[in-house]
Motif scaffolding. Structure first.
Motif, PDB file in Angstrom:
ATOM      1  N   LYS A  35      35.894  29.736  30.889  1.00 45.21           N
ATOM      2  CA  LYS A  35      35.344  31.043  30.932  1.00 45.21           C
ATOM      3  C   LYS A  35      36.562  31.979  30.293  1.00 45.21           C
ATOM      4  O   LYS A  35      37.706  32.125  31.066  1.00 45.21           O
ATOM      5  CB  LYS A  35      35.096  31.559  32.454  1.00 45.21           C
ATOM      6  N   MET A  36      35.914  32.905  29.554  1.00 49.45           N
ATOM      7  CA  MET A  36      37.086  33.874  28.839  1.00 49.45           C
ATOM      8  C   MET A  36      36.675  35.366  29.562  1.00 49.45           C
ATOM      9  O   MET A  36      35.548  35.541  29.445  1.00 49.45           O
ATOM     10  CB  MET A  36      37.180  33.852  27.334  1.00 49.45           C
ATOM     11  N   THR A  37      37.723  36.126  29.800  1.00 46.20           N
ATOM     12  CA  THR A  37      37.554  37.366  30.263  1.00 46.20           C
ATOM     13  C   THR A  37      38.481  38.210  29.438  1.00 46.20           C
ATOM     14  O   THR A  37      39.682  37.688  29.191  1.00 46.20           O
ATOM     15  CB  THR A  37      37.592  37.716  31.768  1.00 46.20           C
ATOM     16  N   PHE A  38      38.221  39.389  28.988  1.00 50.36           N
ATOM     17  CA  PHE A  38      38.860  40.198  28.223  1.00 50.36           C
ATOM     18  C   PHE A  38      39.209  41.728  28.654  1.00 50.36           C
ATOM     19  O   PHE A  38      38.392  42.177  29.516  1.00 50.36           O
ATOM     20  CB  PHE A  38      38.185  40.638  26.792  1.00 50.36           C
ATOM     21  N   GLN A  39      40.430  42.177  28.617  1.00 49.07           N
ATOM     22  CA  GLN A  39      40.557  43.582  28.692  1.00 49.07           C
ATOM     23  C   GLN A  39      41.068  44.201  27.514  1.00 49.07           C
ATOM     24  O   GLN A  39      42.070  43.742  27.005  1.00 49.07           O
ATOM     25  CB  GLN A  39      41.782  43.718  29.856  1.00 49.07           C
ATOM     26  N   ASP A  41      40.310  48.244  25.012  1.00 53.65           N
ATOM     27  CA  ASP A  41      39.689  49.456  24.810  1.00 53.65           C
ATOM     28  C   ASP A  41      38.174  49.472  24.282  1.00 53.65           C
ATOM     29  O   ASP A  41      37.464  50.228  24.493  1.00 53.65           O
ATOM     30  CB  ASP A  41      40.300  50.413  24.027  1.00 53.65           C
ATOM     31  N   VAL A  42      37.887  48.202  23.514  1.00 48.54           N
ATOM     32  CA  VAL A  42      36.532  47.872  23.311  1.00 48.54           C
ATOM     33  C   VAL A  42      36.111  46.911  24.322  1.00 48.54           C
ATOM     34  O   VAL A  42      36.487  45.945  24.507  1.00 48.54           O
ATOM     35  CB  VAL A  42      37.017  47.334  21.762  1.00 48.54           C
ATOM     36  N   PRO A  43      34.806  47.369  24.719  1.00 51.52           N
ATOM     37  CA  PRO A  43      34.189  46.235  25.717  1.00 51.52           C
ATOM     38  C   PRO A  43      33.733  45.023  25.213  1.00 51.52           C
ATOM     39  O   PRO A  43      33.109  44.798  24.110  1.00 51.52           O
ATOM     40  CB  PRO A  43      33.156  47.028  26.385  1.00 51.52           C
ATOM     41  N   ILE A  44      34.305  43.884  25.757  1.00 51.83           N
ATOM     42  CA  ILE A  44      33.929  42.506  25.073  1.00 51.83           C
ATOM     43  C   ILE A  44      33.367  41.713  26.518  1.00 51.83           C
ATOM     44  O   ILE A  44      34.240  41.626  27.434  1.00 51.83           O
ATOM     45  CB  ILE A  44      35.226  41.789  24.708  1.00 51.83           C
ATOM     46  N   PRO A  45      32.095  41.118  26.291  1.00 52.05           N
ATOM     47  CA  PRO A  45      31.644  40.788  27.481  1.00 52.05           C
ATOM     48  C   PRO A  45      32.206  39.338  27.880  1.00 52.05           C
ATOM     49  O   PRO A  45      32.950  38.628  27.023  1.00 52.05           O
ATOM     50  CB  PRO A  45      30.298  40.384  27.054  1.00 52.05           C
ATOM     51  N   ASP A  46      32.360  38.969  28.938  1.00 51.70           N
ATOM     52  CA  ASP A  46      32.873  37.687  29.583  1.00 51.70           C
ATOM     53  C   ASP A  46      32.010  36.390  28.249  1.00 51.70           C
ATOM     54  O   ASP A  46      30.944  36.611  28.155  1.00 51.70           O
ATOM     55  CB  ASP A  46      32.745  37.342  30.881  1.00 51.70           C
TER      56      ASP A  46
END
Length: 141
Positions: A35-39, A41-46
């Motif tokens: 499971k990848m999560t991102f932080q 300025d551009v929203p990227i879904p998990d």
């Protein structure tokens, strides 16, 4: 390049030059869930990914049960133990993308867990990612 590196990291396909101890990994067919999560300025879904891979005794003895070379990346630190491994790497893409990753894996014979933290400088701005992964032996190859 960013997606290639992320996918590669997710599958734990990075090269090792030497193994200090034989990892506590049983040969066989393994299933991995990431499971990848991102932080950023551009929203990227998990993102979640599941895959299966045959791990042989030879892979384990060579130290590449989960790893293979990625030309754009250099391993800057690595420690392999029977109960796990820790490594850091730096990757450079042709588009100027740079990424650093720190990973920690734990080996339990027929299962594994781990976390990868990454930071990227991309044309879209800085980005951080975290990959939580689990793996388990599901049978013979």
């Amino acid at each position: 390049m960013r997606l290639k590196v992320i996918a590669t990291a997710t599958l734990l396909l990075f090269g090792l030059s030497a193994v200090a101890e034989t990892p506590n990994i049983e040969p066989g067919m393994w299933e991995y869930h990431n499971k990848m999560t991102f932080q950023s300025d551009v929203p990227i879904p998990d993102q979640e990914h599941t895959n299966q891979e045959c791990v042989t005794l030879e892979d384990i003895e060579r130290g590449d049960a989960f790893l293979e070379d990625v030309e754009e990346c250099d391993i800057t630190n690595q420690e392999i133990r029977s109960d796990g491994m820790d490594y850091s790497m730096s990757c450079h893409g042709p588009d100027g993308t740079e990424m650093t990753m720190d990973a920690s894996m734990q080996f339990y014979g027929d299962r594994t867990t781990g976390t990868i933290h990454g930071e990227m400088d991309t044309p879209m701005g800085p980005m951080q990612m975290t990959i939580e992964l689990t793996g388990e032996r599901i049978g013979d190859c």
